[in-house]
Design an enzyme around this catalytic site. Structure first.
Site, mmCIF file in Angstrom:
data_model
loop_
_atom_site.group_PDB
_atom_site.id
_atom_site.type_symbol
_atom_site.label_atom_id
_atom_site.label_comp_id
_atom_site.label_asym_id
_atom_site.label_seq_id
_atom_site.Cartn_x
_atom_site.Cartn_y
_atom_site.Cartn_z
ATOM 1 N N CYS A 102 0.816 -1.226 0.000
ATOM 2 C CA CYS A 102 0.000 0.000 0.000
ATOM 3 C C CYS A 102 0.845 1.269 0.000
ATOM 4 C CB CYS A 102 -0.929 0.012 1.207
ATOM 5 S SG CYS A 102 -2.220 -1.220 1.080
HETATM 6 N N1 COA Z 1 -20.514 -8.895 8.452
HETATM 7 C C1 COA Z 1 -21.008 -9.004 9.714
HETATM 8 N N2 COA Z 1 -20.246 -9.247 10.791
HETATM 9 C C2 COA Z 1 -18.927 -9.417 10.596
HETATM 10 C C3 COA Z 1 -18.347 -9.337 9.316
HETATM 11 C C4 COA Z 1 -19.186 -9.069 8.215
HETATM 12 N N3 COA Z 1 -18.730 -8.973 6.955
HETATM 13 N N4 COA Z 1 -17.012 -9.523 9.417
HETATM 14 C C5 COA Z 1 -16.758 -9.729 10.719
HETATM 15 N N5 COA Z 1 -17.905 -9.680 11.434
HETATM 16 C C6 COA Z 1 -18.089 -9.858 12.887
HETATM 17 C C7 COA Z 1 -17.013 -10.761 13.451
HETATM 18 O O1 COA Z 1 -17.406 -12.112 13.379
HETATM 19 C C8 COA Z 1 -16.914 -10.271 14.879
HETATM 20 O O2 COA Z 1 -17.953 -10.826 15.638
HETATM 21 P P1 COA Z 1 -17.710 -11.263 17.181
HETATM 22 O O3 COA Z 1 -17.367 -9.969 17.872
HETATM 23 O O4 COA Z 1 -19.021 -11.856 17.551
HETATM 24 O O5 COA Z 1 -16.575 -12.232 17.134
HETATM 25 C C9 COA Z 1 -17.179 -8.776 14.776
HETATM 26 O O6 COA Z 1 -17.908 -8.596 13.540
HETATM 27 C C10 COA Z 1 -15.931 -7.928 14.770
HETATM 28 O O7 COA Z 1 -15.016 -8.461 13.769
HETATM 29 P P2 COA Z 1 -13.570 -7.863 13.570
HETATM 30 O O8 COA Z 1 -12.924 -8.572 12.419
HETATM 31 O O9 COA Z 1 -12.846 -7.895 14.865
HETATM 32 O O10 COA Z 1 -13.948 -6.376 13.119
HETATM 33 P P3 COA Z 1 -13.140 -5.018 13.243
HETATM 34 O O11 COA Z 1 -13.989 -4.057 13.974
HETATM 35 O O12 COA Z 1 -11.732 -5.230 13.694
HETATM 36 O O13 COA Z 1 -13.093 -4.524 11.728
HETATM 37 C C11 COA Z 1 -11.534 -4.400 9.884
HETATM 38 C C12 COA Z 1 -12.449 -5.281 10.749
HETATM 39 C C13 COA Z 1 -10.763 -5.312 8.935
HETATM 40 C C14 COA Z 1 -12.402 -3.436 9.086
HETATM 41 C C15 COA Z 1 -10.577 -3.589 10.811
HETATM 42 O O14 COA Z 1 -9.930 -4.457 11.715
HETATM 43 C C16 COA Z 1 -9.528 -2.823 10.036
HETATM 44 O O15 COA Z 1 -9.818 -2.008 9.201
HETATM 45 N N6 COA Z 1 -8.236 -3.038 10.348
HETATM 46 C C17 COA Z 1 -7.143 -2.367 9.670
HETATM 47 C C18 COA Z 1 -6.989 -3.020 8.345
HETATM 48 C C19 COA Z 1 -5.977 -2.341 7.433
HETATM 49 O O16 COA Z 1 -5.773 -1.178 7.420
HETATM 50 N N7 COA Z 1 -5.361 -3.166 6.626
HETATM 51 C C20 COA Z 1 -4.480 -2.710 5.630
HETATM 52 C C21 COA Z 1 -4.816 -3.478 4.407
HETATM 53 S S1 COA Z 1 -3.832 -2.978 3.094
#
Ligand code: COA
Length: 374
Positions: A156
């Site tokens: 990125c």
């Molecule tokens: N729809 C509904 N629920 C979902 C879901 C979806 N698509 N994906 C995950 N969930 C649920 C999970 O099962 C979890 O449930 P639980 O609490 O009962 O276990 C809950 O939502 C939270 O999941 P989590 O993965 O911990 O979400 P988050 O708040 O951390 O958000 C990201 C996920 C990926 C958006 C976030 O962590 C993020 O943006 N991180 C930085 C990523 C980044 O910058 N990466 C660089 C890539 S180049």
């Protein structure tokens, strides 16, 4: 040493759009189908049932409402869940080169320059369509430019690392100008069947034209300085494979060959790394965060950008100080900060300071401090 200026940017935006609702409908149809087909194993407790995704979660967790893609049909087909790209003959332009040509043409037009003014092309992206010949050399050929081209990958952060490489060459006089191009077909490395990340990415291509400031024809952004950093982490990783059309013999699952991340760890570890990097960069220039009129940040997650903005500025950023485009484009990897810069820099005034910053896998972070001229 020569002064360096950004005199033009261009954005190629694919016409096809997938909204969160469309994405979730396709994902849920896939999940239902999977659960039906694996019903017995799920009942025996051998296979985990797939849970439904939700638009509300996606928006709340990321701020994304839609994404542009190169092939919507393949991604939304519950039996495919992958973009379909027609196999091209070796004498046809590659997909990335075509996207790049559009973005480069727009960047050159804004600069008031032509291919004759281009000395170097760097195609800097998270994934390249093929190892060689370099996509950059193909773009050079399609544009009709002289000089040389090469590809580079810092995930990125590819755009800002590319801008640093180009700026340094212009500064020292080995080239007069460079196009730094970021074609990102993120749909090709995304596992659209993984509920945790299926909503994250979109496709786009950006181009930035840099040249000696004394050759600039109109208003531009002087590159005051650049700063890059990396620190190894496994938390965002792609082990192999891109734009794979079929699985190698014997393989039934390609998850190990696609984008993977520990999203929560990434969030926690990257926010402090990036905020410190920006503050260190400013301090090495004898500048303070209060002097920044705008930050064009990497576009992965709105909450992440809000955190970084608050840490850098020491307050909640005001409307427009830190524009996001991810609501319309999703995460477009190295291109995101350049889309934001391209679409939200016109209204800055002479001498206004701004900072482009991208970050991601590696980990890597690159920042470009710029000043509006004219
Ligand atoms: N729809 C509904 N629920 C979902 C879901 C979806 N698509 N994906 C995950 N969930 C649920 C999970 O099962 C979890 O449930 P639980 O609490 O009962 O276990 C809950 O939502 C939270 O999941 P989590 O993965 O911990 O979400 P988050 O708040 O951390 O958000 C990201 C996920 C990926 C958006 C976030 O962590 C993020 O943006 N991180 C930085 C990523 C980044 O910058 N990466 C660089 C890539 S180049």
């Amino acid at each position: 040493m020569y002064k360096v200026a950004i005199t033009g940017t261009g954005v190629f935006t694919p016409e096809q759009v997938i909204t969160n609702d469309e994405l979730v409908t396709a994902f849920n149809a896939y999940a239902d189908k999977f659960n039906f087909e694996n019903n017995d194993a799920i009942e025996r407790g051998e296979v985990a049932a797939k849970e439904h995704s939700s638009s509300e979660f996606i928006f709340a967790a990321s701020g994304i409402t839609q994404r542009h893609v190169m092939d919507k049909a393949g991604v939304l087909d519950p039996n495919v869940m992958y973009p379909h790209f027609r196999k091209r003959n070796d004498d046809e332009p590659s997909i990335m080169a075509e996207m790049a040509l559009d973005a480069c043409t727009k960047a050159l037009k804004q600069s008031g320059k032509t291919a004759n003014d281009v000395d170097c092309i760097i195609v800097a992206a998270s994934n390249h369509e093929r190892p060689y010949p370099a996509i950059a050399v193909e773009v050079q050929g399609l544009l009709g430019a002289g000089g040389f081209g090469f590809d580079m990958n810092v995930a990125c952060s590819s755009a800002t690392f590319g801008i640093q490489a180009a700026s340094d060459m212009i500064r020292t006089g080995s080239i007069r100008s460079a196009l730094v191009v970021n074609p990102e077909i993120c749909s090709g490395h995304l596992e659209w069947r993984d509920r945790d990340c299926h909503f994250i990415f979109g496709d786009v291509c950006t181009a930035t034209f840099l040249e000696r400031a004394d050759n600039a024809k109109g208003p531009h952004f002087e590159v005051i300085s650049t700063k890059c950093a990396t620190q190894f982490s496994n938390n965002i990783r792609n082990n192999n494979g891109f734009l794979r059309r079929s699985l190698p013999a014997g393989l039934t699952d390609q998850r190990d060959m696609q984008f993977m991340q520990e999203g929560r760890k990434v969030f926690k570890q990257v926010v402090p790394m990036v905020s410190k990097h920006i503050l260190d960069h400013l301090s090495s220039e004898g500048r303070g965060a209060s002097e920044l009129k705008r930050m064009w940040l990497h576009q992965a997650n709105k909450a992440m950008n809000d955190f970084i903005g608050r840490k850098v500025l020491g307050r909640v950023p005001e409307e427009g100080e830190q524009p996001n485009i991810l609501q319309d484009y999703a995460n477009t990897s190295s291109a995101g900060s350049i889309i934001a810069f391209s679409q939200h820099s016109d209204n800055l005034k002479t001498d206004d300071l701004g900072l482009i910053c991208s970050f991601g896998a590696g980990y890597s972070v690159g920042s470009i401090l710029v000043k509006r001229v004219g």
